[in-house]
Structures are given as structure tokens and as C-alpha cells.
Design a protein around this motif. Structure first.
Motif, PDB file in Angstrom:
ATOM      1  N   LEU A   1       5.117   9.640   0.095  1.00 21.93           N
ATOM      2  CA  LEU A   1       4.166   8.557   0.305  1.00 21.93           C
ATOM      3  C   LEU A   1       4.796   7.576   1.293  1.00 21.93           C
ATOM      4  O   LEU A   1       6.010   7.380   1.295  1.00 21.93           O
ATOM      5  N   ARG A   2       3.963   6.960   2.113  1.00 23.56           N
ATOM      6  CA  ARG A   2       4.424   5.947   3.063  1.00 23.56           C
ATOM      7  C   ARG A   2       4.064   4.575   2.515  1.00 23.56           C
ATOM      8  O   ARG A   2       2.894   4.300   2.231  1.00 23.56           O
ATOM      9  N   LEU A   3       5.068   3.749   2.331  1.00 23.63           N
ATOM     10  CA  LEU A   3       4.858   2.372   1.880  1.00 23.63           C
ATOM     11  C   LEU A   3       4.519   1.544   3.112  1.00 23.63           C
ATOM     12  O   LEU A   3       5.215   1.601   4.120  1.00 23.63           O
ATOM     13  N   ARG A   4       3.435   0.768   3.004  1.00 21.84           N
ATOM     14  CA  ARG A   4       2.978  -0.044   4.140  1.00 21.84           C
ATOM     15  C   ARG A   4       2.583  -1.438   3.671  1.00 21.84           C
ATOM     16  O   ARG A   4       2.234  -1.651   2.520  1.00 21.84           O
ATOM     17  N   GLN A   5       2.615  -2.363   4.610  1.00 20.03           N
ATOM     18  CA  GLN A   5       2.017  -3.686   4.432  1.00 20.03           C
ATOM     19  C   GLN A   5       2.525  -4.432   3.196  1.00 20.03           C
ATOM     20  O   GLN A   5       1.760  -5.084   2.498  1.00 20.03           O
TER      21      GLN A   5
ATOM     22  N   LEU B   1       0.855  -1.188   0.000  1.00 16.03           N
ATOM     23  CA  LEU B   1       0.000   0.000   0.000  1.00 16.03           C
ATOM     24  C   LEU B   1       0.887   1.233   0.000  1.00 16.03           C
ATOM     25  O   LEU B   1       1.969   1.225   0.591  1.00 16.03           O
ATOM     26  N   LEU B   2       0.398   2.297  -0.595  1.00 15.72           N
ATOM     27  CA  LEU B   2       1.037   3.606  -0.521  1.00 15.72           C
ATOM     28  C   LEU B   2       0.019   4.585   0.049  1.00 15.72           C
ATOM     29  O   LEU B   2      -1.093   4.710  -0.472  1.00 15.72           O
ATOM     30  N   THR B   3       0.400   5.281   1.123  1.00 16.90           N
ATOM     31  CA  THR B   3      -0.460   6.226   1.824  1.00 16.90           C
ATOM     32  C   THR B   3       0.199   7.592   1.790  1.00 16.90           C
ATOM     33  O   THR B   3       1.414   7.693   1.997  1.00 16.90           O
ATOM     34  N   VAL B   4      -0.570   8.641   1.571  1.00 16.77           N
ATOM     35  CA  VAL B   4      -0.007   9.990   1.608  1.00 16.77           C
ATOM     36  C   VAL B   4       0.521  10.253   3.013  1.00 16.77           C
ATOM     37  O   VAL B   4      -0.190  10.061   4.008  1.00 16.77           O
ATOM     38  N   HIS B   5       1.784  10.668   3.086  1.00 13.80           N
ATOM     39  CA  HIS B   5       2.430  10.980   4.360  1.00 13.80           C
ATOM     40  C   HIS B   5       2.518  12.495   4.567  1.00 13.80           C
ATOM     41  O   HIS B   5       2.225  12.992   5.638  1.00 13.80           O
TER      42      HIS B   5
ATOM     43  N   GLY C   1       3.096  12.866  -8.247  1.00 13.70           N
ATOM     44  CA  GLY C   1       3.767  14.120  -7.935  1.00 13.70           C
ATOM     45  C   GLY C   1       4.529  14.154  -6.624  1.00 13.70           C
ATOM     46  O   GLY C   1       4.846  15.240  -6.126  1.00 13.70           O
ATOM     47  N   LYS C   2       4.824  13.009  -6.073  1.00 12.18           N
ATOM     48  CA  LYS C   2       5.599  12.956  -4.824  1.00 12.18           C
ATOM     49  C   LYS C   2       7.048  12.619  -5.148  1.00 12.18           C
ATOM     50  O   LYS C   2       7.357  12.071  -6.213  1.00 12.18           O
ATOM     51  N   ALA C   3       7.959  12.924  -4.222  1.00 10.84           N
ATOM     52  CA  ALA C   3       9.390  12.769  -4.494  1.00 10.84           C
ATOM     53  C   ALA C   3      10.108  11.840  -3.520  1.00 10.84           C
ATOM     54  O   ALA C   3      11.306  11.628  -3.643  1.00 10.84           O
ATOM     55  N   ARG C   4       9.373  11.278  -2.549  1.00  7.31           N
ATOM     56  CA  ARG C   4      10.045  10.443  -1.549  1.00  7.31           C
ATOM     57  C   ARG C   4       9.093   9.346  -1.067  1.00  7.31           C
ATOM     58  O   ARG C   4       7.877   9.547  -0.987  1.00  7.31           O
ATOM     59  N   ILE C   5       9.695   8.211  -0.728  1.00  4.63           N
ATOM     60  CA  ILE C   5       8.962   7.120  -0.069  1.00  4.63           C
ATOM     61  C   ILE C   5       9.596   6.904   1.291  1.00  4.63           C
ATOM     62  O   ILE C   5      10.827   6.865   1.424  1.00  4.63           O
ATOM     63  N   THR C   6       8.765   6.770   2.292  1.00  7.02           N
ATOM     64  CA  THR C   6       9.210   6.406   3.628  1.00  7.02           C
ATOM     65  C   THR C   6       8.506   5.118   4.022  1.00  7.02           C
ATOM     66  O   THR C   6       7.414   4.813   3.514  1.00  7.02           O
ATOM     67  N   LEU C   7       9.128   4.337   4.891  1.00  2.00           N
ATOM     68  CA  LEU C   7       8.527   3.076   5.336  1.00  2.00           C
ATOM     69  C   LEU C   7       9.117   2.675   6.673  1.00  2.00           C
ATOM     70  O   LEU C   7      10.195   3.130   7.049  1.00  2.00           O
ATOM     71  N   ALA C   8       8.402   1.842   7.388  1.00  2.00           N
ATOM     72  CA  ALA C   8       8.903   1.238   8.630  1.00  2.00           C
ATOM     73  C   ALA C   8       9.222  -0.214   8.296  1.00  2.00           C
ATOM     74  O   ALA C   8       8.331  -1.041   8.151  1.00  2.00           O
TER      75      ALA C   8
END
Length: 144
Positions: A70-74, A61-65, A102-109
């Protein structure tokens, strides 16, 4: 392996298959499950799935952070398909989708056990290790 990665709609039969995969790989081993509220909250997320022929073998999943992230999850890959490039293909598709919106970065846990996988794909650790759902995690991110 004939691998394709594409978006799937929330609430579709493919989404149900993705939930089943996420449940089997990420939740059941920890004695957890999804709540209906958690699944309903995913309606605005971007859902990507990897298919081998017609079989769903991976998802994320990608969620707007925030405005640029965007935050990559699950992220989950069927155990029989791990080590075959499915995760890397999902990450590449997530990066393409992130740029497309239009986003420039992915973050994830990341689970600490998965940190080397993400590092090989250009993600860098940010901050300290923390515990989430009884497992050690670290925040990682990549600027695209």
C-alpha cells in the motif's frame, strides 16, 4: 490527550474535515489545491483519521500500489498537535490496516524534512531524492 485513530468513509463529513486539514497543512502553503478529479479518485482508498475527543487532528490515505504494497499518501497533522505522537499513532494504524487487507509493505514519498520521523518509525529510504510539488522528497518503505 485522548487520541483515537479510525477509518473514515470517503464522502463523509469526517472526510470533508480531513480534506480541509490536508489542504491547510499540505496544499495551501504551496499555493495548491485539490481538483475534484483528485478527490474523486480517492474513493477506493483507505482513509484514516486521528481524533482528539471529537476533533479531527490528523489524517492519511492508503492506496493500493501493487500485490503486496500500500502507498501511504497525504499524511497531515494539525500544527497544534504535532510532536504529540499523532503521526506515530497514524502510522501504527496504517500498518495495522495494511496487514488487515493482506498486504506486507508500505511505501511513501516523504518530504526530506520528515525523513527522520519516518526513519524513527522503521521506514528506510529507497533511491534518490527527487522534487515533487516544489519540495524535495525521498521514497521510503517498511516491510511489515
Amino acid at each position: 490527550m485522548s487520541l483515537t485513530v479510525r477509518p473514515i468513509p470517503h464522502g463523509s463529513a469526517e472526510y470533508a474535515a480531513a480534506i480541509n486539514l490536508r489542504r491547510a497543512v499540505l496544499r495551501t502553503p504551496l499555493g495548491l489545491d485539490f481538483t475534484s478529479a483528485q478527490l474523486a479518485a480517492e474513493a477506493g482508498d483507505i482513509h484514516l483519521a486521528a481524533f482528539e475527543n471529537e476533533d479531527l487532528i490528523g489524517t492519511l490515505l492508503l492506496t493500493v500500489h501493487d500485490d503486496v504494497t500500500l502507498r501511504l499518501r497525504q499524511m497531515a497533522v494539525d500544527p497544534d498537535s504535532q510532536g504529540k505522537g499523532v503521526g506515530a499513532a497514524l502510522l501504527a494504524a496504517a500498518e495495522t490496516e495494511t496487514r488487515a487487507v493482506g498486504k506486507a509493505r508500505i511505501t511513501l514519498a516523504a518530504r526530506v524534512s520528515a525523513q527522520p520521523f519516518y526513519a524513527r518509525n522503521g521506514y528506510a529510504p529507497v533511491g534518490e531524492i527527487f522534487e515533487e510539488v516544489t519540495i524535495a522528497h525521498i521514497v521510503m518503505q517498511k516491510t511489515l
